[in-house]
Design a protein around this motif. Structure first.
Motif, PDB file in Angstrom:
ATOM      1  N   VAL A  14      11.856   7.939   0.641  1.00  0.00           N
ATOM      2  CA  VAL A  14      10.342   7.350   1.045  1.00  0.00           C
ATOM      3  C   VAL A  14      10.664   6.238   2.293  1.00  0.00           C
ATOM      4  N   SER A  15       9.462   6.238   3.047  1.00  0.00           N
ATOM      5  CA  SER A  15       9.600   5.240   4.215  1.00  0.00           C
ATOM      6  C   SER A  15       8.876   4.025   3.810  1.00  0.00           C
ATOM      7  N   ILE A  16       9.625   2.752   4.137  1.00  0.00           N
ATOM      8  CA  ILE A  16       8.964   1.395   3.655  1.00  0.00           C
ATOM      9  C   ILE A  16       8.664   0.682   4.937  1.00  0.00           C
ATOM     10  N   THR A  17       7.675   0.199   5.207  1.00  0.00           N
ATOM     11  CA  THR A  17       7.702  -0.534   6.653  1.00  0.00           C
ATOM     12  C   THR A  17       6.850  -1.707   6.283  1.00  0.00           C
ATOM     13  N   GLY A  18       7.011  -2.599   7.452  1.00  0.00           N
ATOM     14  CA  GLY A  18       5.903  -3.794   7.483  1.00  0.00           C
ATOM     15  C   GLY A  18       6.727  -5.199   6.792  1.00  0.00           C
ATOM     16  N   SER A  19       7.988  -5.106   6.459  1.00  0.00           N
ATOM     17  CA  SER A  19       8.994  -6.265   5.847  1.00  0.00           C
ATOM     18  C   SER A  19      10.122  -6.275   6.863  1.00  0.00           C
TER      19      SER A  19
ATOM     20  N   ASN B 149       5.868 -12.189   0.872  1.00  0.00           N
ATOM     21  CA  ASN B 149       4.722 -12.157   1.006  1.00  0.00           C
ATOM     22  C   ASN B 149       4.152 -11.515   1.985  1.00  0.00           C
ATOM     23  N   ASP B 150       4.650 -10.263   2.237  1.00  0.00           N
ATOM     24  CA  ASP B 150       4.477  -9.329   3.280  1.00  0.00           C
ATOM     25  C   ASP B 150       3.309  -8.380   3.027  1.00  0.00           C
ATOM     26  N   ALA B 151       2.899  -7.668   4.180  1.00  0.00           N
ATOM     27  CA  ALA B 151       2.063  -6.433   4.197  1.00  0.00           C
ATOM     28  C   ALA B 151       3.005  -5.173   4.253  1.00  0.00           C
ATOM     29  N   VAL B 152       3.170  -4.516   3.050  1.00  0.00           N
ATOM     30  CA  VAL B 152       3.976  -3.474   3.144  1.00  0.00           C
ATOM     31  C   VAL B 152       3.580  -2.006   2.796  1.00  0.00           C
TER      32      VAL B 152
ATOM     33  N   LYS C 106       0.898  -1.319   0.026  1.00  0.00           N
ATOM     34  CA  LYS C 106       0.056   0.075  -0.071  1.00  0.00           C
ATOM     35  C   LYS C 106       1.039   1.128  -0.097  1.00  0.00           C
ATOM     36  N   GLY C 107       0.728   2.162  -0.883  1.00  0.00           N
ATOM     37  CA  GLY C 107       1.463   3.288  -1.230  1.00  0.00           C
ATOM     38  C   GLY C 107       0.616   4.587  -0.952  1.00  0.00           C
ATOM     39  N   ASN C 108       1.386   5.744  -0.419  1.00  0.00           N
ATOM     40  CA  ASN C 108       0.709   6.945  -0.507  1.00  0.00           C
ATOM     41  C   ASN C 108       1.939   7.992  -0.663  1.00  0.00           C
TER      42      ASN C 108
END
Length: 361
Positions: free
Chosen positions: A101-106, A86-89, A26-28
């Motif tokens: 950019v900030s990348i989180t969840g993995s 197979n992560d929720a990123v 999911k990106g914003n």
């Protein structure tokens, strides 16, 4: 030297069990309008796409293994690179500042970010030194840069060992080993470094690439002991073409070296001793130099008293004979028998004289 490409611990058991759920990115991205595409960094193929609305997008799919990807964004020449399974990123940032950019969840992406923070500055410095060595005409200054290169290479390999030992269950460790692979002294070192990784880390394209390199090194190949040496022709110090086949009927040591290679220069007295002892007994040496500057090559031949035939195309590591025989480090040598078969490799020090004594006693 090649341009080096652009990673916590074992995946939680729950995430492995649920890997069939696939990944969700999911990106914003403020300012983003238009198509967003997830692309494999390995083969450049599109994986999935979405259209951003008010900067928001969602990319979904299922991966069989963790790997490196890029997200191509409409209106930006710079993609976002990320390492995921197979992560929720979640990705947040601005189109005008993609680098931050900030990348989180993995957890894998966290390991990848740690790799980039630690190793990219090393690689930038290493590439700078390589380019400076290539451009430096002065032999003494080139040697000083070579010493700096060797020190930095050792520092990078130590950092690699610390990283992959601490994260021997992370797939990013295979990526790190692949990234520094050109710095290893040979396949034995590559295999030893890869052996540290546990099965959970041996996943993805980079692990497969390493395993293929190791398997290929063990398979019969060009330049292997017991195979016929492939013929080649290069120019000697006077510009005259010389072919390996012209020495057929003799024992020939093909000696890969360079004037700038300190271990080569240290080994030269042993080769000189072997040559002087057996040159009248159907033995000779054919030197193949990985030099760039002919004056440096000729001066080293004279200084080290290398009185046999020498050839080079003055193309450094791109030397055509070195490429033909997949030479990855020097000094290196191959002993050819009178029929043209390779009967030994990398005979150094007393081992060369002992082998010739056995053959030519």
């Amino acid at each position: 030297m090649h341009k080096v490409i652009l990673t916590l611990l074992l995946f939680p058991l729950l995430s492995i069990a649920q890997s069939g759920n696939g990944y969700t990115i999911k990106g914003n991205i403020k300012g983003l309008v238009g198509q967003v595409t997830l692309i494999s960094a390995i083969d450049g193929k599109s994986v999935t796409t979405d259209n951003a609305v008010n900067g928001s997008f969602t990319l979904k799919g299922v991966l069989s293994e963790p790997d490196l990807f890029q997200i191509s964004l409409a209106g930006s020449a710079e993609p976002i690179d990320l390492f995921i399974f197979n992560d929720a990123v979640t990705i947040n940032g601005e189109l005008t500042n993609i680098k931050n950019v900030s990348i989180t969840g993995s957890s894998i992406e966290n390991d990848y970010l740690q790799f980039k923070k630690e190793f990219i500055p090393y690689f930038d410095r290493l590439n700078g030194l390589v380019n400076a060595m290539k451009a430096e005409p002065d032999a003494a200054k080139k040697e000083m840069k070579m010493r700096d290169y060797t020190l930095l290479k050792d520092t990078i390999l130590q950092a690699q060992f610390r990283y992959t030992t601490a994260k021997n269950t992370s797939p990013i460790s295979a990526f790190v080993i692949a990234a520094v692979m050109p710095l290893y002294s040979g396949m034995e070192e590559l295999e030893a470094k890869y052996a540290v990784l546990l099965p959970a880390a041996r996943k993805g394209s980079f692990a497969k690439m390493i395993e293929k390199n190791i398997a290929d090194a063990k398979a019969p190949k060009v330049g292997g002991v017991g195979t016929q040496a492939l013929d080649f022709t290069q120019k000697d110090v006077n510009g005259k073409p010389v072919s390996l086949s012209s020495f057929k009927g003799k024992y020939v040591l093909i000696d890969f070296w360079a004037s700038w290679c300190r271990p080569c220069r240290a080994e030269n007295p042993n080769v000189v001793n072997a040559y002087q002892s057996f040159k009248d007994k159907n033995f000779t040496v054919l030197g193949v130099s990985l030099d760039q500057q002919k004056p440096n090559w000729l001066e080293a031949i004279k200084t080290d008293n290398l009185t046999w035939t020498h050839v080079s195309d003055l193309q450094y590591w791109n030397n055509a004979v070195a490429q033909l025989y997949h030479i990855q480090s020097i000094p290196a040598n191959m002993l050819i028998d009178p029929t043209g078969k390779i009967i030994a490799k990398d005979l150094r020090g007393e081992a060369l004289t002992q082998k010739l004594r056995e053959l030519l006693k």
